[in-house]
Design a protein around this motif. Structure first.
Motif, mmCIF file in Angstrom:
data_model
loop_
_atom_site.group_PDB
_atom_site.id
_atom_site.type_symbol
_atom_site.label_atom_id
_atom_site.label_comp_id
_atom_site.label_asym_id
_atom_site.label_seq_id
_atom_site.Cartn_x
_atom_site.Cartn_y
_atom_site.Cartn_z
ATOM 1 N N ALA A 37 53.770 33.188 44.949
ATOM 2 C CA ALA A 37 54.231 31.995 45.674
ATOM 3 C C ALA A 37 53.051 31.100 46.051
ATOM 4 C CB ALA A 37 55.015 32.409 46.915
ATOM 5 N N ALA A 38 51.981 31.698 46.516
ATOM 6 C CA ALA A 38 50.807 30.906 46.903
ATOM 7 C C ALA A 38 50.154 30.256 45.686
ATOM 8 C CB ALA A 38 49.801 31.792 47.635
ATOM 9 N N LEU A 39 49.981 31.026 44.630
ATOM 10 C CA LEU A 39 49.328 30.509 43.424
ATOM 11 C C LEU A 39 50.183 29.453 42.726
ATOM 12 C CD1 LEU A 39 46.689 30.901 41.860
ATOM 13 C CD2 LEU A 39 47.810 32.686 40.534
ATOM 14 N N ALA A 40 51.503 29.597 42.831
ATOM 15 C CA ALA A 40 52.423 28.658 42.179
ATOM 16 C C ALA A 40 52.362 27.264 42.794
ATOM 17 C CB ALA A 40 53.843 29.189 42.228
ATOM 18 N N SER A 41 51.755 27.147 43.969
ATOM 19 C CA SER A 41 51.601 25.812 44.550
ATOM 20 C C SER A 41 50.465 25.039 43.871
ATOM 21 C CB SER A 41 51.357 25.907 46.062
ATOM 22 O OG SER A 41 50.134 26.569 46.328
ATOM 23 N N TRP A 42 49.624 25.743 43.112
ATOM 24 C CA TRP A 42 48.501 25.098 42.424
ATOM 25 C C TRP A 42 48.691 25.017 40.915
ATOM 26 C CZ3 TRP A 42 44.415 28.568 45.203
ATOM 27 C CH2 TRP A 42 44.292 28.166 46.527
ATOM 28 N N ILE A 43 49.378 26.035 40.351
ATOM 29 C CA ILE A 43 49.584 26.074 38.896
ATOM 30 C C ILE A 43 51.062 26.343 38.628
ATOM 31 C CG2 ILE A 43 47.212 26.853 38.416
ATOM 32 C CD1 ILE A 43 48.263 29.682 38.048
ATOM 33 N N PRO A 44 51.527 26.147 37.398
ATOM 34 C CA PRO A 44 52.946 26.422 37.104
ATOM 35 C C PRO A 44 53.327 27.869 37.444
ATOM 36 C CG PRO A 44 51.915 25.258 35.286
ATOM 37 C CD PRO A 44 50.821 25.605 36.247
ATOM 38 N N TRP A 45 54.575 28.036 37.916
ATOM 39 C CA TRP A 45 55.031 29.340 38.376
ATOM 40 C C TRP A 45 54.917 30.411 37.298
ATOM 41 C CZ3 TRP A 45 58.461 33.111 37.154
ATOM 42 C CH2 TRP A 45 58.674 34.083 38.130
ATOM 43 N N VAL A 46 55.270 30.081 36.073
ATOM 44 C CA VAL A 46 55.233 31.061 34.987
ATOM 45 C C VAL A 46 53.808 31.571 34.778
ATOM 46 C CG1 VAL A 46 55.624 31.403 32.517
ATOM 47 C CG2 VAL A 46 57.274 30.128 33.854
ATOM 48 N N LEU A 47 52.826 30.686 34.834
ATOM 49 C CA LEU A 47 51.423 31.101 34.682
ATOM 50 C C LEU A 47 50.971 31.922 35.890
ATOM 51 C CD1 LEU A 47 48.821 31.032 33.061
ATOM 52 C CD2 LEU A 47 48.292 28.828 34.138
ATOM 53 N N ALA A 48 51.361 31.491 37.080
ATOM 54 C CA ALA A 48 51.007 32.245 38.289
ATOM 55 C C ALA A 48 51.587 33.660 38.221
ATOM 56 C CB ALA A 48 51.527 31.514 39.528
ATOM 57 N N ASN A 49 52.848 33.769 37.802
ATOM 58 C CA ASN A 49 53.488 35.083 37.678
ATOM 59 C C ASN A 49 52.768 35.945 36.645
ATOM 60 O OD1 ASN A 49 55.353 37.154 38.115
ATOM 61 N ND2 ASN A 49 56.854 36.285 36.724
ATOM 62 N N ALA A 50 52.362 35.336 35.529
ATOM 63 C CA ALA A 50 51.655 36.093 34.486
ATOM 64 C C ALA A 50 50.316 36.620 35.003
ATOM 65 C CB ALA A 50 51.446 35.217 33.264
ATOM 66 N N LEU A 51 49.541 35.777 35.669
ATOM 67 C CA LEU A 51 48.233 36.206 36.187
ATOM 68 C C LEU A 51 48.372 37.302 37.238
ATOM 69 C CD1 LEU A 51 46.447 32.745 36.494
ATOM 70 C CD2 LEU A 51 45.939 34.565 34.853
ATOM 71 N N ILE A 52 49.293 37.111 38.150
ATOM 72 C CA ILE A 52 49.486 38.104 39.208
ATOM 73 C C ILE A 52 50.052 39.400 38.629
ATOM 74 C CG2 ILE A 52 50.745 38.616 41.338
ATOM 75 C CD1 ILE A 52 48.352 36.633 41.620
ATOM 76 N N THR A 53 50.885 39.301 37.624
ATOM 77 C CA THR A 53 51.434 40.495 36.973
ATOM 78 C C THR A 53 50.318 41.322 36.339
ATOM 79 O OG1 THR A 53 53.583 39.463 36.584
ATOM 80 C CG2 THR A 53 53.015 41.336 35.189
ATOM 81 N N VAL A 54 49.369 40.680 35.681
ATOM 82 C CA VAL A 54 48.250 41.397 35.056
ATOM 83 C C VAL A 54 47.420 42.115 36.117
ATOM 84 C CG1 VAL A 54 46.073 41.095 33.806
ATOM 85 C CG2 VAL A 54 48.142 39.949 33.000
ATOM 86 N N VAL A 55 47.033 41.391 37.151
ATOM 87 C CA VAL A 55 46.185 41.976 38.197
ATOM 88 C C VAL A 55 46.929 43.098 38.935
ATOM 89 C CG1 VAL A 55 45.024 41.483 40.397
ATOM 90 C CG2 VAL A 55 44.793 39.901 38.480
ATOM 91 N N SER A 56 48.183 42.849 39.296
ATOM 92 C CA SER A 56 48.929 43.862 40.047
ATOM 93 C C SER A 56 49.232 45.087 39.184
ATOM 94 C CB SER A 56 50.214 43.274 40.630
ATOM 95 O OG SER A 56 51.098 42.871 39.619
ATOM 96 N N THR A 57 49.405 44.891 37.876
ATOM 97 C CA THR A 57 49.652 46.029 36.982
ATOM 98 C C THR A 57 48.422 46.924 36.888
ATOM 99 O OG1 THR A 57 51.272 44.802 35.711
ATOM 100 C CG2 THR A 57 50.294 46.705 34.633
ATOM 101 N N LEU A 58 47.257 46.320 36.752
ATOM 102 C CA LEU A 58 46.020 47.115 36.711
ATOM 103 C C LEU A 58 45.851 47.913 37.999
ATOM 104 C CD1 LEU A 58 43.595 44.524 35.073
ATOM 105 C CD2 LEU A 58 44.422 46.660 34.057
ATOM 106 N N LEU A 59 46.044 47.246 39.130
ATOM 107 C CA LEU A 59 45.896 47.916 40.419
ATOM 108 C C LEU A 59 46.951 49.015 40.593
ATOM 109 C CD1 LEU A 59 44.632 48.188 43.222
ATOM 110 C CD2 LEU A 59 46.142 46.333 43.979
ATOM 111 N N ALA A 60 48.199 48.704 40.303
ATOM 112 C CA ALA A 60 49.273 49.689 40.485
ATOM 113 C C ALA A 60 49.110 50.886 39.552
ATOM 114 C CB ALA A 60 50.634 49.026 40.265
ATOM 115 N N THR A 61 48.678 50.659 38.315
ATOM 116 C CA THR A 61 48.488 51.773 37.382
ATOM 117 C C THR A 61 47.411 52.727 37.895
ATOM 118 O OG1 THR A 61 49.197 50.410 35.528
ATOM 119 C CG2 THR A 61 47.969 52.399 34.986
ATOM 120 N N GLU A 62 46.340 52.181 38.440
ATOM 121 C CA GLU A 62 45.297 53.037 39.036
ATOM 122 C C GLU A 62 45.856 53.840 40.204
ATOM 123 O OE1 GLU A 62 42.178 54.005 38.348
ATOM 124 O OE2 GLU A 62 42.338 52.912 36.467
#
Length: 174
Positions: A37-62
């Motif tokens: 939600a915070a990142l989507a205020s600066w960039i398109p929501w789909v891109l924000a979701n993709a970036l956060i999904t990558v970072v959160s997936t790495l963290l959650a998998t660990e």
């Protein structure tokens, strides 16, 4: 053999693993929802979701490798890659949910967006738990179980082989 038994005991049952999954994955998912939600205020929501999904997936998998499924250490690159597949499916689910929301409500508020996003993430998370438990982190449990199973019958076979099998010898032994 001691290591195999320790690994097998370290792997939690389904209920305990799900509780840990909810705590670790849910915590990361909740933070990701606000980050999107915070990142989507600066960039398109789909891109924000993709970036956060990558970072959160790495963290959650660990976190899941270390705490949720008792893998006994850091996640391997192979586990990260497999986990990324389930995260990609979760990404599609959240995107579809948000697309459906925007088709149904012309200008949804932030609270409604969060409810829809987190609900879609929760449903995708349940499916992701099954994939991680049964596929991604299953080898650790199955290798430990196979090692323990192959050692125990071997010991039992050796014990049986040393016992007399002749009826007369059995009577003398008694």
């Amino acid at each position: 053999m001691e290591t195999a038994q320790s690994q097998q005991q370290a792997a939690p049952g389904a209920f305990a693993a799900f509780a840990r999954f909810v705590l670790c994955g849910g915590g990361v998912g909740l933070a990701a929802g606000f980050a999107v939600a915070a990142l989507a205020s600066w960039i398109p929501w789909v891109l924000a979701n993709a970036l956060i999904t990558v970072v959160s997936t790495l963290l959650a998998t660990e976190l899941h490798a270390r705490f949720t499924f008792g893998a006994g250490g850091r996640a391997t690159w192979h586990q990260h890659a497999q986990s990324a597949g389930s995260a990609a499916a979760a990404y599609v689910v959240t995107c579809m949910a948000m697309l459906a929301l925007r088709q149904l409500v012309a200008t949804p508020g932030a609270v409604l967006e969060q409810v829809v996003y987190l609900s879609a993430s929760g449903l995708a998370g349940i499916a992701r738990f099954a994939v991680l438990r049964l596929v991604v982190f299953a080898r650790t449990r199955s290798q430990a179980a196979v090692t323990v199973r192959t050692v125990r019958p071997l010991n039992a076979t050796l014990a049986r082989a040393s016992a007399p099998t002749d009826p007369a010898a059995l009577c003398r032994a008694a």
